[in-house]
Scaffold this motif. Sequence first.
Motif, PDB file in Angstrom:
ATOM      1  N   PHE A 168       0.838  -1.202   0.000  1.00 32.05           N
ATOM      2  CA  PHE A 168       0.000   0.000   0.000  1.00 32.05           C
ATOM      3  C   PHE A 168       0.875   1.255   0.000  1.00 32.05           C
ATOM      4  O   PHE A 168       0.606   2.202  -0.734  1.00 32.05           O
ATOM      5  CB  PHE A 168      -0.938  -0.010   1.210  1.00 32.05           C
ATOM      6  N   GLN A 169       1.927   1.246   0.800  1.00 36.15           N
ATOM      7  CA  GLN A 169       2.848   2.394   0.842  1.00 36.15           C
ATOM      8  C   GLN A 169       3.539   2.604  -0.494  1.00 36.15           C
ATOM      9  O   GLN A 169       3.753   3.738  -0.907  1.00 36.15           O
ATOM     10  CB  GLN A 169       3.908   2.195   1.926  1.00 36.15           C
ATOM     11  N   MET A 170       3.895   1.507  -1.147  1.00 38.62           N
ATOM     12  CA  MET A 170       4.570   1.633  -2.441  1.00 38.62           C
ATOM     13  C   MET A 170       3.671   2.305  -3.468  1.00 38.62           C
ATOM     14  O   MET A 170       4.154   2.990  -4.364  1.00 38.62           O
ATOM     15  CB  MET A 170       5.018   0.260  -2.936  1.00 38.62           C
ATOM     16  N   ASN A 171       2.372   2.124  -3.328  1.00 36.35           N
ATOM     17  CA  ASN A 171       1.439   2.777  -4.234  1.00 36.35           C
ATOM     18  C   ASN A 171       1.365   4.282  -3.974  1.00 36.35           C
ATOM     19  O   ASN A 171       1.188   5.064  -4.891  1.00 36.35           O
ATOM     20  CB  ASN A 171       0.043   2.174  -4.094  1.00 36.35           C
ATOM     21  N   ASN A 172       1.514   4.683  -2.719  1.00 34.23           N
ATOM     22  CA  ASN A 172       1.343   6.084  -2.351  1.00 34.23           C
ATOM     23  C   ASN A 172       2.636   6.886  -2.277  1.00 34.23           C
ATOM     24  O   ASN A 172       2.593   8.109  -2.229  1.00 34.23           O
ATOM     25  CB  ASN A 172       0.628   6.172  -0.995  1.00 34.23           C
ATOM     26  N   ASN A 173       3.773   6.212  -2.230  1.00 39.25           N
ATOM     27  CA  ASN A 173       5.056   6.896  -2.083  1.00 39.25           C
ATOM     28  C   ASN A 173       6.068   6.316  -3.064  1.00 39.25           C
ATOM     29  O   ASN A 173       5.943   5.186  -3.500  1.00 39.25           O
ATOM     30  CB  ASN A 173       5.606   6.704  -0.660  1.00 39.25           C
ATOM     31  N   GLU A 174       7.062   7.079  -3.356  1.00 38.40           N
ATOM     32  CA  GLU A 174       8.154   6.610  -4.213  1.00 38.40           C
ATOM     33  C   GLU A 174       9.112   5.798  -3.353  1.00 38.40           C
ATOM     34  O   GLU A 174      10.038   6.334  -2.753  1.00 38.40           O
ATOM     35  CB  GLU A 174       8.886   7.808  -4.842  1.00 38.40           C
ATOM     36  N   MET A 175       8.853   4.497  -3.236  1.00 39.18           N
ATOM     37  CA  MET A 175       9.700   3.607  -2.441  1.00 39.18           C
ATOM     38  C   MET A 175       9.998   2.365  -3.258  1.00 39.18           C
ATOM     39  O   MET A 175       9.141   1.892  -3.997  1.00 39.18           O
ATOM     40  CB  MET A 175       8.978   3.139  -1.177  1.00 39.18           C
ATOM     41  N   ASP A 176      11.204   1.829  -3.070  1.00 45.23           N
ATOM     42  CA  ASP A 176      11.447   0.530  -3.676  1.00 45.23           C
ATOM     43  C   ASP A 176      10.942  -0.541  -2.709  1.00 45.23           C
ATOM     44  O   ASP A 176      10.557  -0.253  -1.579  1.00 45.23           O
ATOM     45  CB  ASP A 176      12.910   0.336  -4.060  1.00 45.23           C
ATOM     46  N   THR A 177      10.944  -1.765  -3.157  1.00 47.57           N
ATOM     47  CA  THR A 177      10.335  -2.854  -2.408  1.00 47.57           C
ATOM     48  C   THR A 177      10.984  -3.057  -1.040  1.00 47.57           C
ATOM     49  O   THR A 177      10.290  -3.124  -0.023  1.00 47.57           O
ATOM     50  CB  THR A 177      10.415  -4.157  -3.238  1.00 47.57           C
ATOM     51  N   ASP A 178      12.292  -3.156  -1.004  1.00 49.25           N
ATOM     52  CA  ASP A 178      12.973  -3.406   0.274  1.00 49.25           C
ATOM     53  C   ASP A 178      12.804  -2.246   1.241  1.00 49.25           C
ATOM     54  O   ASP A 178      12.660  -2.448   2.449  1.00 49.25           O
ATOM     55  CB  ASP A 178      14.445  -3.718   0.037  1.00 49.25           C
ATOM     56  N   GLU A 179      12.803  -1.028   0.722  1.00 50.02           N
ATOM     57  CA  GLU A 179      12.598   0.148   1.573  1.00 50.02           C
ATOM     58  C   GLU A 179      11.198   0.112   2.190  1.00 50.02           C
ATOM     59  O   GLU A 179      11.022   0.415   3.374  1.00 50.02           O
ATOM     60  CB  GLU A 179      12.794   1.421   0.751  1.00 50.02           C
ATOM     61  N   ALA A 180      10.195  -0.259   1.412  1.00 48.07           N
ATOM     62  CA  ALA A 180       8.825  -0.331   1.913  1.00 48.07           C
ATOM     63  C   ALA A 180       8.700  -1.403   2.996  1.00 48.07           C
ATOM     64  O   ALA A 180       8.037  -1.188   4.014  1.00 48.07           O
ATOM     65  CB  ALA A 180       7.860  -0.615   0.767  1.00 48.07           C
ATOM     66  N   ILE A 181       9.362  -2.539   2.783  1.00 53.72           N
ATOM     67  CA  ILE A 181       9.318  -3.604   3.783  1.00 53.72           C
ATOM     68  C   ILE A 181       9.973  -3.134   5.076  1.00 53.72           C
ATOM     69  O   ILE A 181       9.420  -3.305   6.170  1.00 53.72           O
ATOM     70  CB  ILE A 181       9.998  -4.885   3.255  1.00 53.72           C
ATOM     71  N   GLN A 182      11.149  -2.531   4.968  1.00 52.21           N
ATOM     72  CA  GLN A 182      11.848  -2.058   6.160  1.00 52.21           C
ATOM     73  C   GLN A 182      11.043  -1.001   6.908  1.00 52.21           C
ATOM     74  O   GLN A 182      11.141  -0.894   8.128  1.00 52.21           O
ATOM     75  CB  GLN A 182      13.237  -1.512   5.795  1.00 52.21           C
ATOM     76  N   HIS A 183      10.260  -0.250   6.179  1.00 51.89           N
ATOM     77  CA  HIS A 183       9.456   0.802   6.801  1.00 51.89           C
ATOM     78  C   HIS A 183       8.346   0.236   7.681  1.00 51.89           C
ATOM     79  O   HIS A 183       7.921   0.883   8.641  1.00 51.89           O
ATOM     80  CB  HIS A 183       8.876   1.714   5.712  1.00 51.89           C
ATOM     81  N   VAL A 184       7.858  -0.977   7.384  1.00 56.94           N
ATOM     82  CA  VAL A 184       6.726  -1.534   8.132  1.00 56.94           C
ATOM     83  C   VAL A 184       7.126  -2.577   9.172  1.00 56.94           C
ATOM     84  O   VAL A 184       6.286  -2.998   9.963  1.00 56.94           O
ATOM     85  CB  VAL A 184       5.652  -2.135   7.189  1.00 56.94           C
ATOM     86  N   VAL A 185       8.386  -3.023   9.170  1.00 60.05           N
ATOM     87  CA  VAL A 185       8.818  -3.993  10.179  1.00 60.05           C
ATOM     88  C   VAL A 185       9.660  -3.302  11.230  1.00 60.05           C
ATOM     89  O   VAL A 185      10.349  -2.330  10.953  1.00 60.05           O
ATOM     90  CB  VAL A 185       9.597  -5.182   9.558  1.00 60.05           C
ATOM     91  N   GLU A 186       9.586  -3.840  12.436  1.00 62.45           N
ATOM     92  CA  GLU A 186      10.338  -3.245  13.537  1.00 62.45           C
ATOM     93  C   GLU A 186      11.758  -3.798  13.620  1.00 62.45           C
ATOM     94  O   GLU A 186      12.680  -3.093  13.982  1.00 62.45           O
ATOM     95  CB  GLU A 186       9.596  -3.497  14.849  1.00 62.45           C
ATOM     96  N   ASP A 187      11.907  -5.072  13.297  1.00 64.82           N
ATOM     97  CA  ASP A 187      13.216  -5.704  13.387  1.00 64.82           C
ATOM     98  C   ASP A 187      13.933  -5.583  12.048  1.00 64.82           C
ATOM     99  O   ASP A 187      13.302  -5.638  10.993  1.00 64.82           O
ATOM    100  CB  ASP A 187      13.076  -7.187  13.742  1.00 64.82           C
ATOM    101  N   PRO A 188      15.248  -5.458  12.076  1.00 66.01           N
ATOM    102  CA  PRO A 188      15.981  -5.380  10.814  1.00 66.01           C
ATOM    103  C   PRO A 188      15.972  -6.683  10.021  1.00 66.01           C
ATOM    104  O   PRO A 188      16.181  -6.692   8.825  1.00 66.01           O
ATOM    105  CB  PRO A 188      17.399  -5.015  11.241  1.00 66.01           C
ATOM    106  N   VAL A 189      15.686  -7.810  10.677  1.00 68.07           N
ATOM    107  CA  VAL A 189      15.634  -9.091   9.991  1.00 68.07           C
ATOM    108  C   VAL A 189      14.273  -9.223   9.317  1.00 68.07           C
ATOM    109  O   VAL A 189      13.238  -9.052   9.942  1.00 68.07           O
ATOM    110  CB  VAL A 189      15.843 -10.254  10.981  1.00 68.07           C
ATOM    111  N   VAL A 190      14.281  -9.523   8.025  1.00 64.58           N
ATOM    112  CA  VAL A 190      13.036  -9.616   7.275  1.00 64.58           C
ATOM    113  C   VAL A 190      12.571 -11.063   7.241  1.00 64.58           C
ATOM    114  O   VAL A 190      13.345 -11.982   6.979  1.00 64.58           O
ATOM    115  CB  VAL A 190      13.238  -9.076   5.841  1.00 64.58           C
ATOM    116  N   ASP A 191      11.314 -11.261   7.496  1.00 61.17           N
ATOM    117  CA  ASP A 191      10.676 -12.563   7.431  1.00 61.17           C
ATOM    118  C   ASP A 191      10.639 -13.042   5.977  1.00 61.17           C
ATOM    119  O   ASP A 191      10.261 -12.295   5.081  1.00 61.17           O
ATOM    120  CB  ASP A 191       9.261 -12.420   7.996  1.00 61.17           C
ATOM    121  N   HIS A 192      11.015 -14.300   5.740  1.00 62.52           N
ATOM    122  CA  HIS A 192      11.072 -14.838   4.380  1.00 62.52           C
ATOM    123  C   HIS A 192       9.702 -14.808   3.705  1.00 62.52           C
ATOM    124  O   HIS A 192       9.583 -14.450   2.531  1.00 62.52           O
ATOM    125  CB  HIS A 192      11.628 -16.268   4.386  1.00 62.52           C
ATOM    126  N   PHE A 193       8.651 -15.199   4.431  1.00 58.11           N
ATOM    127  CA  PHE A 193       7.304 -15.206   3.861  1.00 58.11           C
ATOM    128  C   PHE A 193       6.886 -13.794   3.448  1.00 58.11           C
ATOM    129  O   PHE A 193       6.361 -13.591   2.354  1.00 58.11           O
ATOM    130  CB  PHE A 193       6.313 -15.800   4.874  1.00 58.11           C
TER     131      PHE A 193
END
Length: 125
Positions: A15-40
């Motif tokens: 949803f954020q990627m639709n509203n803002n100029e963000m790449d995929t990894d940046e959008a994911i990092q913006h919504v997670v609290e931990d720096p480790v990204v869940d594989h799913f």
Amino acid sequence: MKRRTAREKAFQALFQMNNNEMDTDEAIQHVVEDPVVDHFLHDLVHGVIEHRMELDGWISDHLDNWSFDRLPYVEKTVLRMAAYEMKHNEEVPNQVAINEAVELAKIFGEEDSGKFVNGVLSKML
């Protein structure tokens, strides 16, 4: 991270990627609290972006009296996520993908969003 939580975070990232100029990894990092990204979560967001045209076509083929372009973005995002899981993730049963999409639509959408999403996805089985 539980898959339900991962789906909620994936929805927020897409949803954020639709509203803002963000790449995929940046959008994911913006919504997670931990720096480790869940594989799913990572697979779901990247998969929806990578297969977006295919998913949009598949969803469009199953819309009655609606054009895909007229759908609210909440419903588009939820439908894309569920369609991706149904088509490209063999670990998730189709009915689970549909049920989770309906729950997301109820959380983030309008009053009838869950019913609409359920109807469209049920036709896609």
